[in-house]
Design an enzyme around this catalytic site. Structure first.
Site, PDB file in Angstrom:
ATOM      1  N   ASP A   7       0.808  -1.137   0.126  1.00 43.22           N
ATOM      2  CA  ASP A   7       0.001  -0.009   0.024  1.00 43.22           C
ATOM      3  C   ASP A   7       0.883   1.148   0.064  1.00 43.22           C
ATOM      4  OD1 ASP A   7      -2.691   1.265   0.231  1.00 43.22           O
ATOM      5  OD2 ASP A   7      -1.985   1.941   1.967  1.00 43.22           O
ATOM      6  N   SER A   8       0.266   2.485  -0.239  1.00 40.33           N
ATOM      7  CA  SER A   8       1.085   3.495  -0.267  1.00 40.33           C
ATOM      8  C   SER A   8       1.408   4.152   1.068  1.00 40.33           C
ATOM      9  CB  SER A   8       0.407   4.774  -1.114  1.00 40.33           C
ATOM     10  OG  SER A   8      -0.930   4.940  -0.248  1.00 40.33           O
ATOM     11  N   TYR A  39      -0.714   8.641  -3.175  1.00 35.60           N
ATOM     12  CA  TYR A  39      -0.458   8.201  -4.428  1.00 35.60           C
ATOM     13  C   TYR A  39      -1.648   8.984  -5.123  1.00 35.60           C
ATOM     14  CZ  TYR A  39       3.125   4.674  -4.220  1.00 35.60           C
ATOM     15  OH  TYR A  39       4.209   3.889  -4.096  1.00 35.60           O
ATOM     16  N   GLY A  40      -2.786   9.239  -4.585  1.00 35.51           N
ATOM     17  CA  GLY A  40      -4.027   9.713  -5.137  1.00 35.51           C
ATOM     18  C   GLY A  40      -4.173  10.596  -5.958  1.00 35.51           C
ATOM     19  N   CYS A  71      -4.087  -1.485  -2.303  1.00 39.19           N
ATOM     20  CA  CYS A  71      -4.275   0.053  -2.388  1.00 39.19           C
ATOM     21  C   CYS A  71      -5.447   0.250  -3.536  1.00 39.19           C
ATOM     22  CB  CYS A  71      -2.894   0.501  -2.753  1.00 39.19           C
ATOM     23  SG  CYS A  71      -2.937   2.424  -3.256  1.00 39.19           S
ATOM     24  N   ASN A  72      -6.365   1.100  -3.369  1.00 39.32           N
ATOM     25  CA  ASN A  72      -7.368   1.202  -4.472  1.00 39.32           C
ATOM     26  C   ASN A  72      -6.665   1.849  -5.889  1.00 39.32           C
ATOM     27  OD1 ASN A  72     -10.326   0.155  -3.865  1.00 39.32           O
ATOM     28  ND2 ASN A  72      -9.229   0.693  -1.920  1.00 39.32           N
ATOM     29  N   THR A  73      -5.896   3.113  -5.276  1.00 33.97           N
ATOM     30  CA  THR A  73      -5.509   3.852  -6.258  1.00 33.97           C
ATOM     31  C   THR A  73      -4.291   3.075  -7.240  1.00 33.97           C
ATOM     32  OG1 THR A  73      -5.516   5.686  -4.950  1.00 33.97           O
ATOM     33  CG2 THR A  73      -3.820   5.926  -6.699  1.00 33.97           C
ATOM     34  N   GLU A 163      -2.416   9.111   7.844  1.00 33.95           N
ATOM     35  CA  GLU A 163      -0.837   8.851   7.693  1.00 33.95           C
ATOM     36  C   GLU A 163      -0.302   9.533   8.922  1.00 33.95           C
ATOM     37  OE1 GLU A 163       1.173   6.988   6.140  1.00 33.95           O
ATOM     38  OE2 GLU A 163      -0.310   6.050   5.093  1.00 33.95           O
ATOM     39  N   CYS A 195     -10.759   3.364  -0.716  1.00 38.13           N
ATOM     40  CA  CYS A 195      -9.429   3.625  -0.226  1.00 38.13           C
ATOM     41  C   CYS A 195      -9.248   2.693   1.066  1.00 38.13           C
ATOM     42  CB  CYS A 195      -9.311   5.127  -0.134  1.00 38.13           C
ATOM     43  SG  CYS A 195      -7.498   5.478   0.572  1.00 38.13           S
ATOM     44  N   THR A 196      -8.139   2.095   0.909  1.00 38.44           N
ATOM     45  CA  THR A 196      -7.859   1.409   2.263  1.00 38.44           C
ATOM     46  C   THR A 196      -7.485   2.041   3.496  1.00 38.44           C
ATOM     47  OG1 THR A 196      -5.576   0.841   1.565  1.00 38.44           O
ATOM     48  CG2 THR A 196      -7.597  -0.800   1.061  1.00 38.44           C
ATOM     49  N   HIS A 197      -7.310   3.294   3.371  1.00 39.66           N
ATOM     50  CA  HIS A 197      -7.115   4.353   4.586  1.00 39.66           C
ATOM     51  C   HIS A 197      -8.406   4.592   5.185  1.00 39.66           C
ATOM     52  CE1 HIS A 197      -3.015   5.150   2.678  1.00 39.66           C
ATOM     53  NE2 HIS A 197      -2.606   5.380   3.863  1.00 39.66           N
TER      54      HIS A 197
END
Length: 277
Positions: A7-8, A39-40, A71-73, A163, A195-197
């Site tokens: 993931d980012s 990344y988005g 990571c969806n992005t 983050e 988004c996994t965040h």
């Protein structure tokens, strides 16, 4: 050979947590590129290059056989190209890179009662047509006589806030109300966290949307999908080591990553900082 999870940043842990629960015996390496997150807001070529560098590191340096882009992005902007262009260069027919969008999209028809789906994600994920196409395909296969509506909204500031560990900050709550306001007017019955965040903010988001709107978390869906995948592909499963080991890597100094990871996973995390790319 291990399962890599990329993931980012820390967001992929919302998937990793459920992988651990469903498939606890496997050896995992988690890599968060928090130095270059988010990344988005980046262009597709940059997202591809960053993701390619990360998966190459996991394959070459960490002895991974299969990598989940948690990571969806990255799944929306880089997965297909990685599968078509990068994987063949490895000359190993059993290496795999899997995304998370298709299993999530395939779950939507059984989780949405009225077919009115609100989606929030990064700018890159919202801009891409990947979710639109995959949800429409899944919906048509399961509920072809019923209409489906997909309403999308970008929530770009959630990733840096997560983050930084600002999950309950006043600014985070204010932004959540601002991001969700345009979606609430459609009265959706389902909120898809693309988004996994964002699952780290799930309680906040669900509270704003109200009890009539169901929040879809990606982690349980992706974990169940991987378990099914390994059952179907025994030739891959047999190559995966099962010593229940866990290794955490990040690209920025690890203190903030360790603090948030330990808080979310419920056990101490001591990530190692590595150079990727």
């Amino acid at each position: 050979m291990k399962i890599g999870v990329f993931d980012s940043g820390v967001g992929g842990l919302t998937v990793f947590k459920y992988l651990e629960d469903v498939l606890p015996n496997y050896d995992y390496v988690y890599l968060g590129d928090n130095l270059r997150a988010p990344y988005g807001g980046r262009d597709d070529q940059t997202i591809y290059e960053f993701t390619r560098q990360a998966v190459d590191y996991l394959f070459q340096k960490e002895n991974c056989q299969l990598i989940i882009l948690a990571c969806n992005t990255a799944s929306a902007s880089a997965l297909r190209r990685l599968q078509q262009e990068y994987l063949p260069t490895l000359n190993d027919p059993h290496k795999r890179i899997l995304g998370i969008i298709i299993p999530i999209a395939e779950a939507v028809p059984r989780l949405s009662k009225k077919g009115k789906i609100a989606l929030i994600g990064t700018k890159a994920t919202v801009k891409a047509a990947t979710y639109d196409d995959e949800i429409a395909k899944a919906w048509g296969a399961v509920r072809p006589t019923e209409k489906m509506y997909l309403y999308k909204e970008a929530a770009p500031l959630f990733v840096p806030l997560v983050e930084e560990g600002l999950l309950e900050n006043r600014a985070t709550k204010f932004l959540a109300r601002q991001y969700l306001r345009p979606l609430k007017k459609y009265r959706p019955d389902t909120l898809l966290l693309a988004c996994t965040h964002y699952p780290l903010l799930a309680d906040l988001l669900a509270g704003i949307m109200g009890k009539s709107c169901r929040t879809i978390l990606p982690g349980p869906i992706v974990a169940a999908s991987l378990a099914e995948y390994l059952q179907r592909h025994t030739e891959i499963d047999e190559l995966l080591s099962k010593g229940a080991s866990r290794r955490f890597l990040c690209t920025a100094p690890p203190q903030a990553f360790n603090n948030l990871s330990s808080r979310f996973l419920g056990y101490g995390v001591a990530a190692e900082q590595v150079l990727v790319g």
